[in-house]
Design a protein around this motif. Sequence first.
Motif: not given
Ligand code: 0WD
Length: 380
Positions: A52, A86, A92, A128-129, A229-230, A249, A251, A276
């Motif tokens: 990481r 992880r 983070e 993005r999440g 976004g990832e 993406e 899924k 998303q």
């Molecule tokens: O700390 C936190 N509260 C969060 C950190 C919440 C959400 C994301 N993150 C961070 C992480 O560093 C991650 O690398 O953001 C990055 C991903 O960001 P995003 O694209 O904004 O997140 P999201 O769209 O919710 O998820 C994208 C993917 C997920 O794929 P699926 O297909 O399951 O939606 O990121 C992964 C997961 O593979 N993912 C995460 N990875 C790390 N930490 C997390 C998380 N908390 N949530 C989903």
Amino acid sequence: RNRHPKTDYQYDSRQIPGRPECLSTRKELYERNFPVYKQPAEVGSFSLDSKRRFFNDSRQIRYYAKLDRRPNFDLTDGYRDRHVKRDESVKENLNHLLQWILANRAAVGSSQAAASPCPIDTDFVTWRGHLTKLLTTPYENREGWLLAVTKFKGTLYVSEVETEAARTQRQTRTEKHEEMMYWGYKFEQYMCADDAQSLPNPGGVVNTNEAFCAVVKTRLADHRLLFSGEVDGRDKDPRAPPPPECYIELKTSAEICTPKQRSNFHRFKLLKWWAQSFLLGVPRIIAGFRTHDGVVVDVETISVSEISHIIKAERNCWKPTVCMNFCCAFLSFVKRTVTEDDPSVVYLFSYEPHGDVTFTVHRDSQYSFLPPWYVEELIG
Ligand code: 0WD
Ligand code: CA
């Protein structure tokens, strides 16, 4: 009336008679024309490695090549012996994105750089999440959220805070649920290769620390957004369109066998999938449909722009315009509310299902999230 016990308490929007300082989440209020949402432009990307660690490059990008439509991918393979997970207890916040911003000041800075009252040329910085959660709020009746907002040098930083309920759920997941969370990552490994010339390697280790994240700039009505976004993979064809259009993406979802299952898939899953991918400008979702015991038996490509048409056949379904108008209204609410420009002050916005969005203000509290290395670099 009871006073809030917290010493950092200053103002509580829930205690105002008539509650003018809250935002309704009722969907009927957001059924108007689709707001302007500019096609997101990629301004950069970064990678997180197997430990990481942050890298200001795209070393973790993966390549997607169309494979068998009727595969037999066993998603349970390697869960015990080829899986590095992880540490989810590490919060983070926005840190990796802030690290990217500091390493790319030229790409995001205004012309006057550090001396400017607004050195980062955007209204909002977030993941993005977090925006996905906002888009789906008018239809969310199970999970609430908490979003911390800090205004610093004119830019609003939005970072999620884990709710009490989410923390309890995370800490009490069943073994079966833990394994099912692995299935999504295992599917990625079956579908993507580390370079454009090679094939996926399902014999390798699944390490959920690894990530490739795109950073985009866009605008929703009059809100300028910078978010990351990832991204699961890109089209391996070198002639594919530039990012984010070449991104995909991945899924997984349970096989659809009955009309009821199809309807639920449209009403609940496609809402989250659409929100998303639409936000980041990712045009295609590759969906793996799996049996109850984790074998992918069907792979379908879903075009994100077609989702809004697919769901129209469903009565009482969600509407993209409601999602976007609510998000826009929330961002306007934040701009109106978050007036104090101070890196140690957090306005905490809270949503509980069936309720309005409310907020509280906190100074030098547990909620402060802008790290000193970021603040000091921007103060200069
Ligand atoms: O700390 C936190 N509260 C969060 C950190 C919440 C959400 C994301 N993150 C961070 C992480 O560093 C991650 O690398 O953001 C990055 C991903 O960001 P995003 O694209 O904004 O997140 P999201 O769209 O919710 O998820 C994208 C993917 C997920 O794929 P699926 O297909 O399951 O939606 O990121 C992964 C997961 O593979 N993912 C995460 N990875 C790390 N930490 C997390 C998380 N908390 N949530 C989903
Ligand atoms: Ca995914």
